[in-house]
Design an enzyme around this catalytic site. Structure first.
Site, PDB file in Angstrom:
ATOM      1  N   ASP A   1      18.490  30.957   9.644  1.00 21.64           N
ATOM      2  CA  ASP A   1      17.665  31.969  10.290  1.00 21.64           C
ATOM      3  C   ASP A   1      18.171  32.228  11.711  1.00 21.64           C
ATOM      4  O   ASP A   1      18.331  31.291  12.500  1.00 21.64           O
ATOM      5  CB  ASP A   1      16.229  31.434  10.327  1.00 21.64           C
ATOM      6  CG  ASP A   1      15.219  32.504  10.688  1.00 21.64           C
ATOM      7  OD1 ASP A   1      15.093  33.475   9.919  1.00 21.64           O
ATOM      8  OD2 ASP A   1      14.563  32.369  11.747  1.00 21.64           O
TER       9      ASP A   1
ATOM     10  N   GLU B   1      21.955  34.652   8.704  1.00 21.58           N
ATOM     11  CA  GLU B   1      20.995  35.749   8.781  1.00 21.58           C
ATOM     12  C   GLU B   1      20.982  36.277  10.207  1.00 21.58           C
ATOM     13  O   GLU B   1      20.103  35.958  11.002  1.00 21.58           O
ATOM     14  CB  GLU B   1      19.599  35.287   8.371  1.00 21.58           C
ATOM     15  CG  GLU B   1      18.615  36.443   8.237  1.00 21.58           C
ATOM     16  CD  GLU B   1      17.557  36.514   9.339  1.00 21.58           C
ATOM     17  OE1 GLU B   1      16.700  37.395   9.251  1.00 21.58           O
ATOM     18  OE2 GLU B   1      17.591  35.673  10.273  1.00 21.58           O
TER      19      GLU B   1
END
Lengths: 734, 734
Positions: free
Chosen positions: A458, A487
């Protein structure tokens, strides 16, 4: 005077530091600064101030533009185990002599500075020769880090062969050349005799002279045999056997090596070819009031497998914090039973190394990993380096965070998004180095040890690049199967940098590329250097955070369009559950889902009418059956006379498998157009026959001629056609 | 058994050498080889195997894609003294903080490893910011080698300013931010007080506190002054004075430096802007039976100057050999009075350090150099490393040559050309290192000492690259005025490599580029990286060796066309005498001159009817008067609806000087077409007025609107128009 004396003193005290003195005086503006101080020696400093002695012994040849490489060898280029890598370089020398070159390559096992031996592969000059481009092919057969280096040299015997061949053909006197050839053989024999011609041991333990030595001795004998004619001598010297023997005794004259050992990171196949399915385990329930569990996920596995997915990815599964917990639709006023965002990691139940109690425990997690494996599914976890204010680390390691003057910690932001329920660690805090870095590595290692080999990371772009470079290399040094998926939705150079420092694959701008021009430009750029070597695009059609504007009004046809674009555009694609049900209700005017699953439990009827489960399954099946679709590289855009239809071909390197893809970009109306068949790929004339096969329906036919016509409707807005020349089998392989 | 024992022994004896053993066994084919042996440590080996400790202290920022650079800093990029260099880099960091960067640059005087101080120039983020591209500008003011390095850091105070500004505007509470700002000022003051705020000595010898220290103390006092309002505190902290003072106390947080010190080679203006005239001194006579002399050249100087040339270049002026002397038209059967090719250097009268006796002596040469200088002409000599068989070196230094088995030396070839009258030295012969290399350097130095600062180098691509890299650096370390001009007509990568190793300018493919597509593609490529940084093209329209096919049938209009293309296409152009007289008689079917001057004395009437002396003079004058024409860079191709007319614009960086050039490529018929005016460069609308001036005729007019029309005839096949917006002066400068 006292004051200036003080300053003079402190000035001389600082004189040795240089940097700080000079810099501070100039600030960040223009001017003079004393020195750059004690930084590490720059790579090329003084490299072009060569003494005569150095230059007399400097490499005579030049090896330039080595590929594949990333930032001139600073980072590893990406490769796939068992897949051939084409290595190229521009190789130059003064004069007109024949050159020879090869790639030397080897695995570099972690912790071993010097690996055992080098493999070698010959390089050849690519036509047209005027480009001085050489190529060689290597195929890494194991996972992990490899390196290669290019060697080139003057091919003395080859040069002589060329000259003799030409002169002999021209009928000019060649006695002198024959004598020169004889001396070359003599010298080669000398090199062999001096230890390069070691005897070989056969199966019975007997030693034999190497064939090259025997051959070259015979050559000399034949040349010195008096009745030999010129023609016989020429034949002897130009024979393939002589050439092979001479190569065994190669003198490597003016051997030159590329400046650098170029690293390669060899990943498993799944780093380039995988279909991802994302779900929230807590939503695998038939009642929003009952928290789904790992056990509930078991029931979904057959369906996900049958849709053709092979990676099953969960958002964070760790305990969720209470402080500033988010309510439904990202509100700051949660109801008492709101589950909170799984990205607010950490509570009294533990942090990144714990499991949210309502999902189950480690036993249940292991059972799920096993069950997934039995369904040919691999579980990927989320690695989100952030903490709820209730994360144990805040109390245990306050020195890992940056505290503000009022004793609080700044909450996280990824402008314009705000995450009031989480705080970030400070990687460069005094207490954080190395303890925090090691703790984060230990978290990843814990899940690796639990059988998780893929991590979706993330927001990696808000954590330091050197941290990732270290962490990924560290984890992969023990298990090179582990893959990291970045990401990062941010600026292109940063996304590329994450690929360079070690992420195996990356989220992309695909979600925001809708027109033919945008898609063509973007797919093309991903196929070219520098991205080609460092960045593997994973085309997610949606995510819990991204409800694409296009899908909000496209209806079911738009979902088919985006599924076709993703599955046919890259070897890596993914969807977040709900896509197959054509869910698209947005927060009005925003690119976000209404009633987002990040903040609530969302049961679904996965067989609801209008679903596209069947189409997705077929698309994934087509991918598995066609190697041309298992990479993002190897795409060629072809002509079609309609701006609303994207039309391209995917082919394996030797065109053994060729798939044509036409996708309407219009979810509302039929689109039609004339399109060209790439007959030239098959060496066929413009009026030739080409066999086609509709991979969605199985229908087969013959096309005649280069220009054909198609019509795509909202009901089936794309065509996927495997083509072959009439003399190939239906699978496209002769 | 005896034999295998022998082999086993020799094998183990060689075991430690590794390379030879492994290599010889595999030859040049595929396989395994033991090791790469004792080569120098590769640049990046193991560079990506970082320990945690290393990576915790590794640069947090990334500096990528630094320009100008050649092969990532391996070679120097080219620059011109006094001309501003735009330095760019992609600069990245994790997170969203504000960054700052600067270029640090300095001259690197020869022999001094560490130059004195660094100049610094701030870098700024180029818009759009999403590309993460930063730029800074530096202007070297002296000749020779420079280097630059880029530094970037996190701008802590800037980050804080941005946040405070936004929050203050949004009306949210900022007490915490103000306290954080106060602490930043306090820390800065601490840095200044700790020695970075040295007092400054004024003209009277008094010491004063630095203004930044005074300013920051005042800021703190104002913040701590109790009645101060929030608005007042904000104003104090955001004031430009505070920002300037904070920059003086910059903390350089996470200071990161580019990997490499990037070298620049700073040449004098003539390396980029010069008009060359080539003549054979021996032909400066009115009677082919009388050998021209240096004294005869004096009479030509006014005319050459008046035609606007500034470099006067002679083929070799050294004694010419007798053995295998070439006769007229490159025959091998010279008449007794044939003068031979001046490229067959060396006779009983001496070698490269001597002058052909029939031309004169050193006194006459010096007089000619002086006279040329008085006519604003600089003399360039030919440096041709080859020897007639009569060159003194063959007897004095037989070890500098490669002898064949019959005691001869191979004559020179540059396929398909054969040079039976010359032999080449062997740079890597045992006796040649270093004696030959030094002897060649001494030859160049001798002529440098005689006042020659430009050398046209014959066939440099048949001599080793490391030799040139050393020789050019060696000569220029003593006199950075010296320029080398590479006469290599070979493959593109080799021609670029010669620019990299130090040649200041190069012959080109210009002579063979005739169509609009060819010229557009070629000019564009020369303007782009990587050639832009390493290769300065000198457009010769003809040479004694090249009688271009186009000119053989074009008549006078073709000569005007090629002169216009060369003079307008690059800052560097040249012609070989005879071009101005439109001489073009070829050896039938060949690209060579009939009765080539290389083999005979060729008197000419330089005022013969049909000459283009006037046009050449005007073209050269136009070049001197328009900075836009003094480089090969800065070319933009514009639209014209005629494939036989090449139409482009040349502009200085700020468009202060803009010249439009339309050249018909058809020497036989008139060509006409509609062409566009680049009104947008001047911020003008499509129907605006633009002033034009015909630089060949002086005629001035106003154009109205974007599309205009022109007609070019064989009599005057080009138009050269300086344009300006109506609010600029006629010279194009407002």
């Amino acid at each position: 005077m006292n004051k200036s004396a003080h300053y003079r003193a402190s000035r001389s005290e600082r004189a040795d530091t240089g940097v700080a003195v000079g810099r501070a005086r100039e600030g960040a503006g223009a001017g003079m600064t004393a020195s750059l101080g004690s930084a590490e020696a720059p790579r090329h400093a003084g490299r072009d101030r060569h003494s005569l002695t150095e230059m007399m012994h400097a490499p005579r040849l030049a090896i330039e533009a080595v590929m594949p490489s990333v930032d001139d060898g600073r980072f590893a280029a990406k490769a796939i185990v068992g897949e051939t890598v084409r290595v190229t370089a521009v190789i130059l020398c003064d004069g007109h002599d024949t050159l020879a070159a090869r790639v030397c390559w080897r695995p570099v096992p972690p912790g071993q500075e010097a690996a055992a031996g080098w493999h070698t592969a010959p390089m050849t000059l690519v036509q047209p020769a005027g480009n001085d481009l050489w190529e060689g092919f290597i195929t890494p057969q194991t996972l992990g880090r490899y390196e290669f280096v290019i060697e080139a040299w003057r091919d003395v015997f080859g040069t002589w062969r060329n000259e003799l061949t030409k002169k002999h053909a021209a009928g000019v006197p060649i006695a002198l050349e024959l004598e020169e050839g004889r001396r070359l053989v003599f010298d080669a024999l000398d090199r062999l005799g001096n230890g390069n011609g070691q005897p070989l041991q056969d199966g019975t333990g007997e030693w034999h002279e190497p064939p090259a030595l025997i051959q070259l001795r015979q050559v000399l004998a034949q040349l010195d045999h008096e009745p030999a004619t010129t023609a016989e001598r020429v034949d002897t010297l130009l024979s393939p056997e002589t050439q092979a023997a001479m190569q065994q005794a190669e003198a490597f004259e003016h051997l030159t090596r590329s400046d650098c050992h170029y690293p390669l990171d060899v990943d498993r196949e799944r780093a380039a070819f995988a279909s991802w399915y994302e779900l929230f385990p807590r939503s695998q329930t038939d009642d929003a009031r009952r928290h789904g569990t790992f056990a509930d996920v078991h029931a979904r596995l057959p369906m996900i497998r049958d849709m053709g997915f092979d990676v099953l990815y969960f958002p964070p599964i760790h305990p969720i914090g209470h402080t500033h917990r988010k309510g439904r639709n990202n509100t700051l006023t949660p109801a008492p039973d709101d589950p909170g965002s799984p990205y607010a990691i950490g509570s009294e139940a533990g942090g990144h190394d714990a499991i949210h109690p309502e999902l189950g425990g480690f036993e249940e997690f292991r059972a799920l990993v096993r069950a997934a494996h039995e369904h040919d599914l691999e579980i990927a976890l989320d690695f989100a380096i952030q903490c709820s204010p209730d994360h144990p680390w805040l109390a245990e390691h306050p020195g890992w965070f940056a505290w503000r003057p009022d004793g609080t910690i700044r909450y996280a932001e990824n402008p314009p998004k705000k995450y009031e329920d989480i705080v970030n660690v400070d990687f460069y805090a005094e207490d954080a180095r190395p303890a925090l870095w090691e703790a984060l590595r230990d978290v990843v290692q814990l899940w690796v040890d639990e059988g998780v080999k893929i991590f979706r990371v993330d927001n990696p772009h808000t954590k330091p690049f050197p941290f990732w470079e270290w962490l990924i290399a560290d984890i992969r040094s023990r298990d090179p199967q582990v893959l990291f998926f970045a990401e990062a939705f941010t600026r292109p150079a940063i996304m590329a940098r994450l690929g360079k420092v070690g992420f195996s694959m990356s989220y992309t701008y695909f979600t925001w590329r809708n027109t033919k021009a945008e898609l063509t430009e973007y797919f093309t750029r991903l196929n070219e250097s520098p991205l080609r070597e460092c960045y593997r695009p994973n085309f997610f059609v949606n995510t819990p955070d991204i409800n694409p504007v296009f899908l909000q009004s496209s209806g079911r046809p738009g979902f088919l369009i985006r599924a076709a674009l993703a599955t046919m555009g890259s070897g890596l694609w993914g969807m977040y559950s709900g896509f197959e049900l054509c869910e698209a209700a947005p927060i009005p005017g925003r690119e976000e889902y209404l009633d987002a699953e990040k903040y609530e439990i969302r049961p679904r009827d996965y067989f609801a009418p209008g679903n596209i489960n069947g189409e997705i399954a077929q698309l994934n099946w087509i991918r598995r059956d066609n190697p041309a679709l298992q990479r993002h590289t190897g795409i060629t855009f072809l002509e079609i006379d309609n701006e609303r239809i994207l039309y391209f071909a995917r082919g394996t390197p030797e065109q053994g498998n060729v798939v044509l893809v036409a996708i309407s970009l219009d979810p509302h109306a039929a689109q039609e157009g004339h399109f060209e068949l790439p007959l030239w790929w098959f060496g066929l004339a413009d009026d030739a026959e080409l066999h086609g096969e509709d991979l969605m329906t199985g229908h087969r036919w013959s096309w005649y001629g280069k220009w054909q016509w198609t019509r795509l409707t909202p009901e089936m807005p794309f065509g996927i056609w495997r083509v072959r020349a009439p003399d190939q089998g239906w699978r496209g392989v002769a």
